[in-house]
Design an enzyme around this catalytic site. Structure first.
Site, PDB file in Angstrom:
ATOM      1  N   ARG A   1      34.081  38.384  53.035  1.00 15.15           N
ATOM      2  CA  ARG A   1      34.664  37.894  51.959  1.00 15.15           C
ATOM      3  C   ARG A   1      35.537  36.685  52.296  1.00 15.15           C
ATOM      4  O   ARG A   1      36.096  36.272  53.501  1.00 15.15           O
ATOM      5  CB  ARG A   1      35.938  38.698  51.240  1.00 15.15           C
ATOM      6  CG  ARG A   1      35.225  40.147  50.644  1.00 15.15           C
ATOM      7  CD  ARG A   1      34.379  39.786  49.481  1.00 15.15           C
ATOM      8  NE  ARG A   1      33.963  41.027  48.777  1.00 15.15           N
ATOM      9  CZ  ARG A   1      34.566  41.899  48.172  1.00 15.15           C
ATOM     10  NH1 ARG A   1      35.983  41.598  47.650  1.00 15.15           N
ATOM     11  NH2 ARG A   1      34.088  42.766  47.349  1.00 15.15           N
TER      12      ARG A   1
ATOM     13  N   ASN B   1      55.129  40.947  31.936  1.00 14.95           N
ATOM     14  CA  ASN B   1      55.237  42.087  30.874  1.00 14.95           C
ATOM     15  C   ASN B   1      55.650  43.259  32.146  1.00 14.95           C
ATOM     16  O   ASN B   1      55.013  43.729  33.099  1.00 14.95           O
ATOM     17  CB  ASN B   1      53.836  42.620  30.742  1.00 14.95           C
ATOM     18  CG  ASN B   1      53.866  44.360  29.858  1.00 14.95           C
ATOM     19  OD1 ASN B   1      54.901  44.888  30.031  1.00 14.95           O
ATOM     20  ND2 ASN B   1      52.622  44.992  29.805  1.00 14.95           N
TER      21      ASN B   1
ATOM     22  N   TYR C   1      36.067  41.343  33.518  1.00 18.24           N
ATOM     23  CA  TYR C   1      37.000  40.482  34.090  1.00 18.24           C
ATOM     24  C   TYR C   1      36.644  39.145  34.231  1.00 18.24           C
ATOM     25  O   TYR C   1      36.855  38.123  34.113  1.00 18.24           O
ATOM     26  CB  TYR C   1      37.693  40.926  35.314  1.00 18.24           C
ATOM     27  CG  TYR C   1      38.340  40.092  35.960  1.00 18.24           C
ATOM     28  CD1 TYR C   1      39.678  39.633  35.316  1.00 18.24           C
ATOM     29  CD2 TYR C   1      38.291  39.717  37.191  1.00 18.24           C
ATOM     30  CE1 TYR C   1      40.378  38.822  36.368  1.00 18.24           C
ATOM     31  CE2 TYR C   1      39.054  38.784  37.928  1.00 18.24           C
ATOM     32  CZ  TYR C   1      40.147  38.228  37.496  1.00 18.24           C
ATOM     33  OH  TYR C   1      40.967  37.489  38.028  1.00 18.24           O
TER      34      TYR C   1
ATOM     35  N   LYS D   1      50.436  46.171  42.820  1.00 12.79           N
ATOM     36  CA  LYS D   1      48.994  46.512  42.378  1.00 12.79           C
ATOM     37  C   LYS D   1      48.364  47.737  42.661  1.00 12.79           C
ATOM     38  O   LYS D   1      47.250  47.828  42.076  1.00 12.79           O
ATOM     39  CB  LYS D   1      48.225  45.120  42.946  1.00 12.79           C
ATOM     40  CG  LYS D   1      48.523  43.831  42.498  1.00 12.79           C
ATOM     41  CD  LYS D   1      47.877  42.810  43.236  1.00 12.79           C
ATOM     42  CE  LYS D   1      46.654  42.822  42.639  1.00 12.79           C
ATOM     43  NZ  LYS D   1      45.778  41.543  43.265  1.00 12.79           N
TER      44      LYS D   1
END
Length: 310
Positions: free
Chosen positions: A209, A32, A140, A178
């Site tokens: 992380r 998109n 999500y 983003k």
């Protein structure tokens, strides 16, 4: 032909690049492009065709054929962990994925899709691809978890490849579109190039992380396609490294040393993964044995890419 949904996005465009690197250009990108900045991810890549994701879904649901499809890499999704429109998220991430999965199963087309470490929620250990370890914190993560559960029901009877990858903290080239959801490395580089003192949340040496370089992620996708392995697999490095380590690598590249620490936002408390570390037991058992870049290696390579025209 190979179809890459989300092919103008971050991970999708890196998969397209890796396919190009292997001499493959007969690629249909589905995405998109309402966000007019994403096209830049495709400018230096070679593809055969582009289709809007809504038009693609209509054709998939109608059972239309696209010629000889060698594989579908399904990277298209709403990946914002701060999006709370549950209907939009489930339509976009769950229903769409089910339609595409069944289309592929009916035609014996390999189906490789993006899952997420968000399926694990607020865990601080045992990031293992099994139901008892999964408890997503946001819609999500729930949409990704539910599709994984759906795939688990189908896998035992599937005659063609189905493989899902639980991406951990992916960073690297082609994520600029983003915005706020881009990686810490991307934002630190922007701040440094703007002459600002780069910022981290207070306690960043304790927030760890599993940061995985997008080039490694693309390599894993292609290896699984080439080897026909099915299942749901963690895709990280197996190492937890701190946000401080990311900042240190960015600062070292830019030959700077100053950092500013800012308070942790109240709205993120309780909804923020403070620690992630992929358990790679299943990935390694499947036969993937290549090493993953460390933060120092990956961030340095990424900084060079971001500043290549400087």
């Amino acid at each position: 032909m190979i179809i890459v949904t989300g092919g103008a996005g971050f991970i999708g465009s890196n998969i397209v690049k890796s396919l190009n690197d292997k001499g493959i250009t007969d690629i249909l990108v589905v995405d998109n492009l309402k966000d007019g900045t994403k096209f830049v991810n495709l400018v230096d890549l070679n593809i055969a065709d582009y289709m809007d994701k809504e038009d693609f879904l209509i054709q998939i649901m109608a059972g239309e054929e696209f010629g000889d499809i060698e594989a579908v890499f399904h990277e298209g999704a709403c990946s914002s962990t701060t999006e709370w429109d549950g209907k939009y998220m489930m339509d976009n991430n769950y229903q769409y994925s089910k339609e595409l999965l069944h289309y592929c199963l009916e035609r014996d087309i390999p189906f490789l899709y993006a899952s997420s470490a968000a399926t694990y929620g607020g865990r601080t250990s045992d990031f293992i691809e099994s139901r008892e370890y999964e408890k997503p914190l946001n819609v999500y993560g729930y949409s990704k978890f539910l599709f994984d559960e759906y795939v688990r029901q189908i896998l035992p009877e599937a005659s063609s490849q189905i493989v899902g990858f639980r991406y951990f903290n992916v960073y690297g080239p082609r994520e600029g579109h983003k915005g706020s959801m881009a990686s810490v490395a991307f934002h630190l580089n922007t701040q440094l190039n703007n002459g600002e003192t780069p910022k981290l949340f207070e306690g960043s040496e304790n927030f760890k992380r599993d940061f995985v370089y997008v080039g490694d992620v693309a390599d894993v996708n292609l290896w699984f396609w080439e080897n026909g392995v099915s299942g749901i697999f963690n895709l990280g490095t197996g190492r937890a490294e701190s946000f401080q380590a990311v900042a240190d690598a960015a600062l070292a590249y830019h030959k700077k040393s100053d950092l500013e620490y800012i308070p942790f936002p109240e709205k993120l408390k309780g909804r923020y993964q403070a620690f992630t570390q992929a358990d790679l037991t299943n990935l390694r058992a499947a036969g993937y044995d290549k090493p993953f870049k460390t933060v120092a290696e990956g961030v340095t390579e990424y900084m060079a890419w971001l500043n290549r025209d400087a």
